[in-house]
Every structure is written in structure tokens, then in C-alpha cells.
Design an enzyme around this catalytic site. Structure first.
Site, short mmCIF file in Angstrom:
data_model
loop_
_atom_site.label_atom_id
_atom_site.label_comp_id
_atom_site.label_asym_id
_atom_site.label_seq_id
_atom_site.Cartn_x
_atom_site.Cartn_y
_atom_site.Cartn_z
N GLY A 72 -12.76 -18.95 41.47
CA GLY A 72 -12.59 -18.93 40.11
C GLY A 72 -12.70 -20.32 39.45
O GLY A 72 -12.98 -21.31 40.34
N LYS A 73 -12.63 -20.40 38.21
CA LYS A 73 -13.08 -21.69 37.54
C LYS A 73 -12.61 -21.96 36.15
O LYS A 73 -12.41 -20.71 35.60
CB LYS A 73 -14.68 -22.25 37.66
CG LYS A 73 -15.05 -23.56 37.48
CD LYS A 73 -14.71 -23.92 39.00
CE LYS A 73 -15.31 -25.56 38.84
NZ LYS A 73 -15.28 -26.21 40.35
#
Length: 389
Positions: A72-73
Site C-alpha cells: 500500500g502507499k
């Protein structure tokens, strides 16, 4: 493949946008930092989240307690030097807090220091920004203490957490150079970006005997073809990685050249994404590019470099160690000390670069293509171990 979750947030005060992308989940968890960058886009964060999926899988070792997570980011479209940046960060984290609590384990990234995000998280009632992982551990109190001890560990006055990523980049460069029959003492390097990744990469390349001939920061290029005094430059930089030009060591000079144009063996882009475009590829005068930043080389540029015989050590391999180090500490695979951390990075980075380069040599593929195949293979092994069919 589409992302599992994409959030676009608009700040009600400034109109700035922020983004969260969950690319994959393993055991309901994803890992990846949060960046502050003027001009940050959803597409950028999506690409970064995909890169995190690869980073997590790439370092998988069935002998480790650490079972990799998904990727994720997050990103906010604001200059980290903007006086409103921390307030925007606080409102953004408030808005996405349920995702942080349950799925997205985050931390510092480009433009955001860990102590800043920790303070904001504490104001919002979070003990850390990786609470979702701690909730799955039987020894959570001990894991919290290990992580706190690791970040409290200072190496030459710098937090260990600010060094491990750049140390890993340096090791990736050294192993790649070794494969090209380059001894450290006969190797030169140019580093673009002088924050935690670029600064540490320059430090540990120099300590290995590499001559760092140029460093680029926001203010331009500092150069000394005889080799920069990296330690003096580190002592002269501010919190954003900008070197005080009034405190340059002997021999160092401000140079009007662009960092891409400086001849070297190792070129280390270690700051922003998308800094080497196809039109820039012909300017590169390095033997090897080692991606310290996330997504610094555009695909067309990488293809042009490959055509010239210049390999690119891809970002999700070269700069994987910041992420891996967090989880090795949390899961108890290493002690919260510099010695234990650097020893693990040495072994794993040598294994990864060697495995990927051997495959690339045997198949004629790029390092990126070989690294992608290794990450995909490991991802399947991770899912099988996690009981996902």
C-alpha cells in the site's frame, strides 16, 4: 491488475489532495509509506503501492519469522516545506484513520520524517503507525519495545532508522559494481538527493572506498572529482537534505552541471520519482544505475539505457531495506542494533542482487524483469504459507 482500494481525499481547508492506494493484502494487512510531494498524483501513488507489493514479496525467506504483507502507499500533493504541510497531514490522517488502524501500516517516505508522522499519529490516539500489525502479534509489547529501541539507536549521531534504507542502496551498488569487476577504490558515484536515503547511500559508498564525486540536492550540484568529504556534507545539511553552501569542505565546489551529465560508475537517483525520462537517457554517463528513489527511471528511459548496455538495479530491489528492516525488527528476526541490522542487510542484499543478476545474465532479461519474476514467485509462496489459495 486493479488496486483493492483507492482513496482520493480533498482537504476542506486548502483544497489539496491526498491519496491512499491498497494494492494487495496479505492476512488483511498492507505496508507502505506516506509521502509529501508537490504534484503528487493518484497514478504516482498507485505505482508506488504496486512497488510495495513487490518489495514485500522480494525479501521473503521461509526461515524468517517475518511473513511479508501486502503493498500500500499514501501521498499528499503538498511541498513538505509548506507551512501548512503538517496541518494538512493531520487532517488527511484523520480522514483515513480507519484504514490506518485496520489495514495500512505506514511510515516516513519522501518529504516526511518518521518523528513528524509519529507525533501526528499520537495526537490522533495511535500508539504507532503500524498498529494493524501489532494487533496480530502474540508478543506485541516486546515488538513495540524492539521497534522503539531500534529507532533510539544512534549511529554517528544519526538514527539507525534513517540509515538502513540508504545502507541497503549502497550495498546493492557495491554488489552490482563487483559483478562488473569494479573494486570500490576504483569506483566513482554520483548521488541525486541527500535526505535519509541519498545521504546514507553516499556515506556507506564512501566508507567502502567509493569516490563520491557529486551530490545533487534541491539547490543544485556539489562536486569534487577527487572525491567529496561526505561526512562533512552530512554535517552541513538541513532537515530537508539541503547542504549549506557556506559550509562546504575543502575541494568541494558548486557546479553548474546537471547531475545526469557527470561521468561516474554508479549513478544513484535517491530523491524524486520520474527524474530520468527517455530524453535524458542519452545523457547518462554511468556504467550502472542504482535506483535509491521510488520510480525514478521511466520505462522508455530504462529501455534506452539497456540498449546502451547500462543496467538499472530497480527500485523495489535497491531500496527495499527500509521496509524490510522495520518488519525484521518487529517480528524479532534481528536485534535492534546497528550490527545486527547491517549484517542482515549485507546477507540479504547480496543474495537478492546475485540471484536477480544471475537470472538476467542467463536469460538476457533486464534486472527489473528478473526481479519481478522473483517477486511474483515469492508472492505465491507467501500466500501459500498464509493459507490463501
Amino acid at each position: 491488475m486493479s488496486s483493492l482500494l483507492e482513496i482520493t481525499w480533498t482537504d476542506p481547508v486548502t483544497g489539496r489532495h491526498g491519496y491512499v492506494v491498497i494494492d494487495t493484502l496479505v492476512r488483511g494487512l498492507a505496508s507502505g509509506g506516506l509521502r509529501l510531494r508537490e504534484g503528487c498524483t493518484l497514478a504516482e501513488v498507485r505505482g508506488l503501492a504496486q512497488g510495495m507489493t513487490r518489495k514485500e514479496a522480494l525479501v521473503y525467506d521461509p526461515a524468517d519469522r517475518y511473513l511479508p504483507l501486502g503493498g500500500g502507499k499514501g501521498g499528499i500533493d503538498i511541498d513538505p516545506a509548506d507551512p501548512q504541510a503538517v496541518d494538512v497531514l493531520r487532517r488527511f490522517l484523520t480522514a483515513v484513520l480507519p484504514v490506518v488502524r485496520e489495514q495500512w501500516n505506514t511510515g516516513e517516505d519522501f518529504g516526511l520524517r518518521q518523528e513528524t508522522i509519529d507525533k501526528v499519529a499520537a495526537d490522533l490516539g495511535l500508539a504507532s503507525t503500524v498498529e494493524a500489525v501489532f494487533a496480530t502479534l502474540d508478543d506485541a509489547p516486546a515488538a513495540r519495545q524492539r521497534l522503539a529501541s531500534a529507532f533510539a539507536c544512534l549511529v554517528d549521531g544519526i538514527s539507525l532508522g534513517d540509515l538502513v534504507g540508504g545502507y541497503g542502496v549502497a550495498q546493492a551498488g557495491l554488489v552490482a559494481a563487483e559483478r562488473h569487476a569494479l573494486e570500490p577504490s576504483a569506483t566513482t558515484a554520483v548521488v541525486q538527493g541527500f535526505g535519509s536515503i541519498g545521504g546514507a547511500a553516499a556515506r556507506y559508498l564512501a566508507r567502502a572506498g567509493v569516490r563520491v564525486v557529486a551530490v545533487a540536492d534541491r539547490a543544485g550540484l556539489v562536486r569534487d572529482d577527487a572525491g567529496l568529504d561526505v561526512e562533512a556534507l552530512l554535517a552541513a545539511r538541513d532537515d530537508l537534505g539541503v547542504i549549506d553552501r557556506a559550509a562546504l569542505p575543502a575541494g568541494a565546489r558548486v557546479d553548474d552541471a546537471e547531475w545526469l551529465d557527470v561521468p561516474c560508475d554508479l549513478l544513484v537517483p535517491a530523491a524524486m520519482s520520474y527524474v530520468i525520462a527517455e530524453s535524458d537517457a542519452a545523457r547518462v554517463r554511468a556504467r550502472i544505475v542504482v535506483e535509491g528513489a521510488n520510480m525514478p527511471t521511466l520505462p522508455e528511459a530504462e529501455a534506452a539505457l539497456a540498449a546502451r548496455g547500462i543496467p538499472v538495479v530497480p527500485d523495489f530491489l535497491a531500496n527495499v531495506m527500509t521496509n524490510a528492516w522495520w518488519w525484521w525488527i518487529v517480528f524479532g528476526d534481528i536485534e535492534p542494533t546497528a550490527g545486527s541490522s547491517f549484517a542482515k542487510i549485507d546477507v540479504v542484499m547480496r543474495r537478492l542482487v546475485t540471484t536477480v543478476a544471475d537470472d538476467a545474465d542467463a536469460t538476457g532479461r533486464t534486472l527489473r524483469a528478473s526481479a519481478l519474476e522473483l517477486a511474483d514467485s515469492n508472492a505465491q509462496a507467501v500466500l501459500a504459507r498464509a493459507g490463501v489459495r
